[in-house]
Design a protein around this motif. Sequence first.
Motif, PDB file in Angstrom:
ATOM      1  N   ASP A 148      12.890  11.647 -53.929  1.00 45.86           N
ATOM      2  CA  ASP A 148      11.501  11.759 -54.387  1.00 45.86           C
ATOM      3  C   ASP A 148      10.522  11.166 -53.379  1.00 45.86           C
ATOM      4  N   GLY A 149      10.869  10.017 -52.811  1.00 44.13           N
ATOM      5  CA  GLY A 149       9.986   9.389 -51.841  1.00 44.13           C
ATOM      6  C   GLY A 149       9.799  10.218 -50.592  1.00 44.13           C
ATOM      7  N   VAL A 150      10.887  10.840 -50.129  1.00 40.88           N
ATOM      8  CA  VAL A 150      10.812  11.670 -48.915  1.00 40.88           C
ATOM      9  C   VAL A 150      10.016  12.940 -49.180  1.00 40.88           C
ATOM     10  N   LEU A 151      10.377  13.659 -50.219  1.00 37.42           N
ATOM     11  CA  LEU A 151       9.813  14.991 -50.425  1.00 37.42           C
ATOM     12  C   LEU A 151       8.357  14.944 -50.902  1.00 37.42           C
ATOM     13  N   SER A 152       7.999  13.934 -51.670  1.00 40.52           N
ATOM     14  CA  SER A 152       6.590  13.822 -52.067  1.00 40.52           C
ATOM     15  C   SER A 152       5.707  13.595 -50.848  1.00 40.52           C
ATOM     16  N   ARG A 153       6.193  12.817 -49.890  1.00 45.91           N
ATOM     17  CA  ARG A 153       5.444  12.583 -48.658  1.00 45.91           C
ATOM     18  C   ARG A 153       5.338  13.860 -47.823  1.00 45.91           C
ATOM     19  N   VAL A 154       6.446  14.621 -47.757  1.00 46.20           N
ATOM     20  CA  VAL A 154       6.445  15.862 -46.968  1.00 46.20           C
ATOM     21  C   VAL A 154       5.408  16.843 -47.514  1.00 46.20           C
ATOM     22  N   HIS A 155       5.396  17.064 -48.827  1.00 47.32           N
ATOM     23  CA  HIS A 155       4.456  18.026 -49.413  1.00 47.32           C
ATOM     24  C   HIS A 155       3.019  17.539 -49.318  1.00 47.32           C
ATOM     25  N   SER A 156       2.818  16.248 -49.360  1.00 47.88           N
ATOM     26  CA  SER A 156       1.477  15.698 -49.159  1.00 47.88           C
ATOM     27  C   SER A 156       0.987  15.982 -47.740  1.00 47.88           C
ATOM     28  N   SER A 157       1.873  15.853 -46.762  1.00 55.69           N
ATOM     29  CA  SER A 157       1.513  16.150 -45.367  1.00 55.69           C
ATOM     30  C   SER A 157       1.245  17.639 -45.164  1.00 55.69           C
ATOM     31  N   LEU A 158       2.036  18.487 -45.815  1.00 54.10           N
ATOM     32  CA  LEU A 158       1.804  19.928 -45.703  1.00 54.10           C
ATOM     33  C   LEU A 158       0.436  20.295 -46.250  1.00 54.10           C
ATOM     34  N   LYS A 159       0.044  19.684 -47.348  1.00 56.54           N
ATOM     35  CA  LYS A 159      -1.281  19.942 -47.907  1.00 56.54           C
ATOM     36  C   LYS A 159      -2.376  19.419 -46.971  1.00 56.54           C
ATOM     37  N   TYR A 160      -2.182  18.240 -46.402  1.00 54.99           N
ATOM     38  CA  TYR A 160      -3.159  17.659 -45.480  1.00 54.99           C
ATOM     39  C   TYR A 160      -3.391  18.590 -44.290  1.00 54.99           C
ATOM     40  N   ILE A 161      -2.298  19.092 -43.733  1.00 54.99           N
ATOM     41  CA  ILE A 161      -2.421  19.998 -42.582  1.00 54.99           C
ATOM     42  C   ILE A 161      -3.088  21.304 -42.995  1.00 54.99           C
ATOM     43  N   ALA A 162      -2.734  21.827 -44.181  1.00 54.45           N
ATOM     44  CA  ALA A 162      -3.328  23.080 -44.654  1.00 54.45           C
ATOM     45  C   ALA A 162      -4.833  22.935 -44.856  1.00 54.45           C
ATOM     46  N   ASP A 163      -5.266  21.785 -45.303  1.00 57.01           N
ATOM     47  CA  ASP A 163      -6.706  21.561 -45.505  1.00 57.01           C
ATOM     48  C   ASP A 163      -7.476  21.597 -44.192  1.00 57.01           C
ATOM     49  N   LEU A 164      -6.851  21.112 -43.127  1.00 57.54           N
ATOM     50  CA  LEU A 164      -7.535  21.045 -41.827  1.00 57.54           C
ATOM     51  C   LEU A 164      -7.222  22.234 -40.939  1.00 57.54           C
ATOM     52  N   VAL A 165      -6.090  22.890 -41.189  1.00 52.24           N
ATOM     53  CA  VAL A 165      -5.705  24.084 -40.409  1.00 52.24           C
ATOM     54  C   VAL A 165      -5.444  25.199 -41.414  1.00 52.24           C
ATOM     55  N   PRO A 166      -6.447  25.943 -41.819  1.00 55.57           N
ATOM     56  CA  PRO A 166      -6.319  26.924 -42.913  1.00 55.57           C
ATOM     57  C   PRO A 166      -5.237  27.971 -42.721  1.00 55.57           C
ATOM     58  N   LEU A 167      -4.908  28.282 -41.476  1.00 56.24           N
ATOM     59  CA  LEU A 167      -3.888  29.301 -41.241  1.00 56.24           C
ATOM     60  C   LEU A 167      -2.461  28.742 -41.299  1.00 56.24           C
ATOM     61  N   SER A 168      -2.333  27.453 -41.466  1.00 52.78           N
ATOM     62  CA  SER A 168      -0.986  26.864 -41.444  1.00 52.78           C
ATOM     63  C   SER A 168      -0.084  27.387 -42.571  1.00 52.78           C
ATOM     64  N   PRO A 169      -0.588  27.675 -43.793  1.00 46.01           N
ATOM     65  CA  PRO A 169       0.316  28.227 -44.813  1.00 46.01           C
ATOM     66  C   PRO A 169       0.940  29.554 -44.395  1.00 46.01           C
ATOM     67  N   VAL A 170       0.169  30.378 -43.674  1.00 43.62           N
ATOM     68  CA  VAL A 170       0.721  31.652 -43.203  1.00 43.62           C
ATOM     69  C   VAL A 170       1.868  31.398 -42.239  1.00 43.62           C
ATOM     70  N   ARG A 171       1.720  30.402 -41.389  1.00 42.96           N
ATOM     71  CA  ARG A 171       2.756  30.101 -40.407  1.00 42.96           C
ATOM     72  C   ARG A 171       3.910  29.326 -41.025  1.00 42.96           C
ATOM     73  N   LEU A 172       3.641  28.716 -42.155  1.00 42.22           N
ATOM     74  CA  LEU A 172       4.692  27.957 -42.835  1.00 42.22           C
ATOM     75  C   LEU A 172       5.748  28.867 -43.443  1.00 42.22           C
ATOM     76  N   VAL A 173       5.337  30.021 -43.962  1.00 41.18           N
ATOM     77  CA  VAL A 173       6.246  30.908 -44.692  1.00 41.18           C
ATOM     78  C   VAL A 173       7.486  31.281 -43.881  1.00 41.18           C
ATOM     79  N   PRO A 174       7.346  31.872 -42.679  1.00 43.53           N
ATOM     80  CA  PRO A 174       8.567  32.235 -41.936  1.00 43.53           C
ATOM     81  C   PRO A 174       9.381  31.020 -41.511  1.00 43.53           C
ATOM     82  N   ILE A 175       8.718  29.892 -41.301  1.00 46.09           N
ATOM     83  CA  ILE A 175       9.453  28.686 -40.907  1.00 46.09           C
ATOM     84  C   ILE A 175      10.370  28.238 -42.037  1.00 46.09           C
ATOM     85  N   VAL A 176       9.870  28.268 -43.265  1.00 51.39           N
ATOM     86  CA  VAL A 176      10.696  27.871 -44.411  1.00 51.39           C
ATOM     87  C   VAL A 176      11.819  28.879 -44.634  1.00 51.39           C
ATOM     88  N   LEU A 177      11.476  30.158 -44.617  1.00 55.42           N
ATOM     89  CA  LEU A 177      12.482  31.186 -44.912  1.00 55.42           C
ATOM     90  C   LEU A 177      13.551  31.265 -43.830  1.00 55.42           C
TER      91      LEU A 177
END
Length: 618
Positions: A148-177
Amino acid sequence: MGVVLRDDEAAFRKMGDHDLIDSYLVYRARDTLCSVSSADTEDYRQLLSAMNPEELGANEVAMLVTNLKALAGAVAYIDNVLHDELLSAISNMSLWNYKPDVMDALLEFIESLATSSGKYVDYCLKMLTCQFFPPLSLPLPKILARKDGVLSRVHSSLKYIADLVPLSPVRLVPIVLNGKPQYCFNTISTLSLVIYVENMFKLESGVLGEVVRIPMFAGVVDLLLELDVNIGWEDIENETSERIFEMELEDGDESRDDDSELPRKLSQKILGGNSFAEKLDSLMVLTFEHLESCQVADRLIKIFDTLLELFKKTILTTYKPKFAQFVIFYACSLDPKNCGVTFALMLEHTFFFSTDGPVLRMKAVAYLASYLSRAKFLSVFVIAGTLERLVDWCVKYVKMQDNVINPKAHRLFYSGCQAIMYVLCFRMRSMMDDPQLKPWLVRLPLESILNNKLSPLKVCLSSIVLEFLRQAKAARLFMTSEKFIFDDYLESELSREFGGTERLDMFFPFDPCLLEKSDSYIRPNFIFWSMVQPTYDDEDSSDEDVGEAFASDDDGGMDYGIMQSLEEQHFDFAEVGSALNKMSITPKDSLHSRFGGAINQPMRMPSRIRPSTSPESL
């Protein structure tokens, strides 16, 4: 750099100016990074050594935190070529191996680097998504304690980056898959796969938008299918031939006391020790629980639209899936009036109107028949409406044909007839017991589609034909003067021919689920054959005398007394149609828009399905 920073930091701390300390550390980090280009790498080598300490004591941890924080303030001076060793060293760090102070410092560096330059976004996203997998060497208790401690921090960072780099969610999809384990599924633990999928679902339900939600769900379905196809059919077929049917029939009252006992025993015997089955079972349960959370959050219908499209594109077109299809079955059970009916209509529409060829259409009607037979949550009126349209299609097909038996040429027709008989094997008694549906069922033109030159009773799977004939005779619903003698109780040469190379004549996709944990979710909404009350008593007739008994009945076996009494009562069949409309939960406009009004169009010819094993389905 690392050692120098520690000494200077101690001197500044005595002065008590923490801001000055931070500024100086960032300055030293910049100086160290810039020195690489001038070939002065002594401090840089010290930095690399500090990033990969041989031991991780208190001093080493403090040094690591200090260096990461300093680098976070100097990310503008990082060059992916000059500092590739540094970037590589940092990318090899796993949050799972550190305490919160190191985790926070590492994430601060990743966030700063990602938002400093577009060229590092993918690198940072990969670093974050790599945390979806705990290190293989980490003991299970530590994984569970730190998850829980690791993954909550990871998703918080992903949101932080998405807020400042709007296109990051698009680039995140193929990286996860593309980040799923590339090594053999046999070597990865079930827990690691579960954590990976948990994170995909967290992204699907998170704040990163539709661009992430749909691909994440698609990725989960693909993973389920990948595990599914690695479970060999021979593992199941060797044990689940006609024995399942015989066992359920011969167990008598005992089998009816615990309808789940048979699947449990088979699950332990067939799939016990199968690592693919174990992993698939755990991921299926995780998917069921996610669907439940979607229902609670009032998101199920939205998710179901995505799931329905995925079913059509992947599961329906997959050769012989064994268990992955139960995901949509469970989703339907959570909302029978919307999801449950919509799924049936989609399968029906595919069979009637698809232009993708006969095999896909035969698969669709096999799914439809199995679904209507097994889904405890479906209204009998919904099932009756579907049967009526299937019979109507078959009637129109027969009128267009002058040919005799030809399993290949008329495979769509035979698949439709088999679907009708299969559903009635499960549902005939409940319909005959319903005062509104009994006269409707008696008037259903079954004789015109089953007694004709195409001879579907000789072509369809003989185990289904015999069971249907026994029940139809007992219900005085349909009778024939022809005696049927089958050399093979399960199948005939003609059924094998119409089933084709994929053996679609033996495809029953919603046979009992043999994954033990998944079965516990499916079972409450599932009809096992041992739960079915046929229209006959076991002593009434046997398979051997089905044909002879029919031949002795008057008027071709049809109960004209019932038909006449219905005429005298001026039974209005439109009332049933009205009842069906009232029972439908999906808005009429929604159905019209979803299927383009095709439900009310004149029936055309259908096409295609796939093989399963179990005569138990009977």
